[in-house]
Motif scaffolding. Structure first.
Motif, PDB file in Angstrom:
ATOM      1  N   LEU A 141       0.838  -1.210   0.000  1.00  0.00           N
ATOM      2  CA  LEU A 141       0.000   0.000   0.000  1.00  0.00           C
ATOM      3  C   LEU A 141       0.869   1.254   0.000  1.00  0.00           C
ATOM      4  N   ASP A 142       1.955   1.239   0.773  1.00  0.00           N
ATOM      5  CA  ASP A 142       2.889   2.374   0.777  1.00  0.00           C
ATOM      6  C   ASP A 142       3.482   2.589  -0.605  1.00  0.00           C
ATOM      7  N   SER A 143       3.995   1.504  -1.181  1.00  0.00           N
ATOM      8  CA  SER A 143       4.695   1.601  -2.459  1.00  0.00           C
ATOM      9  C   SER A 143       3.772   2.054  -3.592  1.00  0.00           C
ATOM     10  N   VAL A 144       2.536   1.591  -3.568  1.00  0.00           N
ATOM     11  CA  VAL A 144       1.609   1.901  -4.650  1.00  0.00           C
ATOM     12  C   VAL A 144       0.989   3.287  -4.496  1.00  0.00           C
ATOM     13  N   PHE A 145       0.531   3.629  -3.272  1.00  0.00           N
ATOM     14  CA  PHE A 145      -0.329   4.803  -3.109  1.00  0.00           C
ATOM     15  C   PHE A 145       0.289   6.011  -2.394  1.00  0.00           C
ATOM     16  N   TYR A 146       1.302   5.804  -1.549  1.00  0.00           N
ATOM     17  CA  TYR A 146       1.755   6.906  -0.704  1.00  0.00           C
ATOM     18  C   TYR A 146       2.329   8.077  -1.495  1.00  0.00           C
ATOM     19  N   GLY A 147       2.861   7.809  -2.691  1.00  0.00           N
ATOM     20  CA  GLY A 147       3.408   8.889  -3.504  1.00  0.00           C
ATOM     21  C   GLY A 147       2.373   9.916  -3.903  1.00  0.00           C
ATOM     22  N   VAL A 148       1.116   9.467  -4.045  1.00  0.00           N
ATOM     23  CA  VAL A 148       0.042  10.394  -4.437  1.00  0.00           C
ATOM     24  C   VAL A 148      -0.816  10.822  -3.245  1.00  0.00           C
ATOM     25  N   LEU A 149      -0.753  10.078  -2.139  1.00  0.00           N
ATOM     26  CA  LEU A 149      -1.575  10.407  -0.975  1.00  0.00           C
ATOM     27  C   LEU A 149      -0.933  11.449  -0.066  1.00  0.00           C
ATOM     28  N   PHE A 150       0.404  11.609  -0.150  1.00  0.00           N
ATOM     29  CA  PHE A 150       1.126  12.530   0.728  1.00  0.00           C
ATOM     30  C   PHE A 150       2.062  13.416  -0.077  1.00  0.00           C
ATOM     31  N   ASP A 151       2.374  14.589   0.478  1.00  0.00           N
ATOM     32  CA  ASP A 151       3.456  15.374  -0.105  1.00  0.00           C
ATOM     33  C   ASP A 151       4.743  15.062   0.644  1.00  0.00           C
ATOM     34  N   ASP A 152       5.817  15.742   0.310  1.00  0.00           N
ATOM     35  CA  ASP A 152       7.147  15.388   0.804  1.00  0.00           C
ATOM     36  C   ASP A 152       7.277  15.607   2.307  1.00  0.00           C
ATOM     37  N   SER A 153       8.138  14.798   2.941  1.00  0.00           N
ATOM     38  CA  SER A 153       8.394  14.911   4.375  1.00  0.00           C
ATOM     39  C   SER A 153       9.738  15.543   4.688  1.00  0.00           C
ATOM     40  N   VAL A 154      10.479  15.944   3.667  1.00  0.00           N
ATOM     41  CA  VAL A 154      11.793  16.552   3.870  1.00  0.00           C
ATOM     42  C   VAL A 154      11.615  17.989   4.344  1.00  0.00           C
ATOM     43  N   GLY A 155      12.030  18.259   5.587  1.00  0.00           N
ATOM     44  CA  GLY A 155      11.951  19.612   6.137  1.00  0.00           C
ATOM     45  C   GLY A 155      10.557  20.075   6.505  1.00  0.00           C
ATOM     46  N   GLN A 156       9.573  19.183   6.431  1.00  0.00           N
ATOM     47  CA  GLN A 156       8.194  19.553   6.766  1.00  0.00           C
ATOM     48  C   GLN A 156       7.403  18.307   7.148  1.00  0.00           C
ATOM     49  N   VAL A 157       6.298  18.533   7.834  1.00  0.00           N
ATOM     50  CA  VAL A 157       5.377  17.443   8.122  1.00  0.00           C
ATOM     51  C   VAL A 157       4.466  17.269   6.919  1.00  0.00           C
ATOM     52  N   ALA A 158       4.348  16.056   6.433  1.00  0.00           N
ATOM     53  CA  ALA A 158       3.577  15.798   5.220  1.00  0.00           C
ATOM     54  C   ALA A 158       2.085  16.025   5.437  1.00  0.00           C
ATOM     55  N   THR A 159       1.412  16.363   4.365  1.00  0.00           N
ATOM     56  CA  THR A 159      -0.032  16.559   4.362  1.00  0.00           C
ATOM     57  C   THR A 159      -0.700  15.364   3.694  1.00  0.00           C
ATOM     58  N   PHE A 160      -1.780  14.897   4.285  1.00  0.00           N
ATOM     59  CA  PHE A 160      -2.551  13.807   3.693  1.00  0.00           C
ATOM     60  C   PHE A 160      -3.494  14.372   2.636  1.00  0.00           C
ATOM     61  N   LEU A 161      -3.519  13.763   1.459  1.00  0.00           N
ATOM     62  CA  LEU A 161      -4.324  14.202   0.316  1.00  0.00           C
ATOM     63  C   LEU A 161      -4.025  15.650  -0.079  1.00  0.00           C
ATOM     64  N   PRO A 162      -2.760  15.942  -0.406  1.00  0.00           N
ATOM     65  CA  PRO A 162      -2.390  17.295  -0.854  1.00  0.00           C
ATOM     66  C   PRO A 162      -2.820  17.501  -2.312  1.00  0.00           C
ATOM     67  N   PRO A 163      -2.771  18.738  -2.806  1.00  0.00           N
ATOM     68  CA  PRO A 163      -3.073  18.976  -4.222  1.00  0.00           C
ATOM     69  C   PRO A 163      -2.169  18.173  -5.158  1.00  0.00           C
ATOM     70  N   GLU A 164      -0.926  17.980  -4.724  1.00  0.00           N
ATOM     71  CA  GLU A 164       0.029  17.195  -5.517  1.00  0.00           C
ATOM     72  C   GLU A 164       0.904  16.375  -4.586  1.00  0.00           C
ATOM     73  N   GLY A 165       1.001  15.076  -4.857  1.00  0.00           N
ATOM     74  CA  GLY A 165       1.812  14.205  -4.027  1.00  0.00           C
ATOM     75  C   GLY A 165       3.294  14.332  -4.319  1.00  0.00           C
ATOM     76  N   TYR A 166       4.107  13.606  -3.535  1.00  0.00           N
ATOM     77  CA  TYR A 166       5.561  13.714  -3.724  1.00  0.00           C
ATOM     78  C   TYR A 166       6.064  12.870  -4.892  1.00  0.00           C
ATOM     79  N   ASP A 167       5.214  11.960  -5.414  1.00  0.00           N
ATOM     80  CA  ASP A 167       5.622  11.157  -6.574  1.00  0.00           C
ATOM     81  C   ASP A 167       4.378  10.570  -7.218  1.00  0.00           C
TER      82      ASP A 167
END
Length: 208
Positions: A115-141
């Motif tokens: 589930l992480d490998s398939v969906f987390y790239g679009v469900l979250f934004d980046d965690s580098v230097g910030q706390v990630a947001t769930f369901l952002p306008p654009e995911g980290y991958d």
């Protein structure tokens, strides 16, 4: 164990795994840690490859990291389909309860990391230097390029090894070094059952 009970146990393991990952992902900056005990920390990292952070491209240097990541995710999907088929077949044939429980843990753990490998790239934004947001306008991958969230760190012992140990004597050593997650624990439990209770798992069927 029937299919209903097996499915319930899978759902429970998945919920614990995903809730813990989503909580860490939405409350921790990448690399942040919290000490629970001297020997146990919540330490947020993301795993972009296989076990211990290994990448497929480490073994096949002629392919790019993104291609290796995609290939690994697709391989995991096929692998979990195979494990799921084995589990359902074992239940239908009323094979040993030990085998079924082991397969339940392996399947649930593998699915949790998938589930992480398939969906987390679009469900979250980046965690580098910030706390990630769930369901952002654009995911980290993109889809199928997500990273696996790890957070359980148990440095039970740290120190210098005795000089008399060949090869590594005098080196600074940490036991246990890897950072893992609930899904990894489930997979390890499943394989542990198969290894240590091999005869019960693959012997004559038990009365369920």
């Amino acid at each position: 164990m029937n299919l209903k009970k097996a499915s319930l146990l899978i759902i429970i393991i998945l919920l614990i795994d995903q809730i813990s990952k989503i909580y860490v992902k939405t409350h921790f900056v990448l690399g942040e840690d919290v000490t629970v005990f001297n020997w146990f920390k919540i330490y947020f990292i993301e795993n972009n490859g296989m076990a211990w952070g290994t990448k497929l491209s480490d073994f096949l240097p002629f392919i790019t990291d993104r291609t290796a990541k995609l290939s690994l995710t697709i391989f995991r999907i096929f692998a979990i389909i195979g494990i799921g088929y084995w589990l359902v077949n074992a239940i239908k044939k009323q094979q040993s309860k030990t085998l079924i429980i082991a397969l339940v843990f392996i399947f649930a753990g593998a699915l949790g990391n998938i589930l992480d490998s398939v969906f987390y790239g679009v469900l979250f934004d980046d965690s580098v230097g910030q706390v990630a947001t769930f369901l952002p306008p654009e995911g980290y991958d993109s889809l199928l390029h997500g990273k696996v969230v790890d957070m359980l760190y148990m440095p039970i012992w740290k120190g210098y090894l005795p000089e008399w140990i060949p090869g590594i004597g005098g080196d600074y050593f940490t036991f246990f070094e890897p950072v893992f997650n609930v899904a990894d624990v489930a997979i390890s439990i499943g394989f542990g059952i198969l290894i240590f209770f091999n005869r019960k798992a693959f012997g004559k069927k038990e009365q369920l």
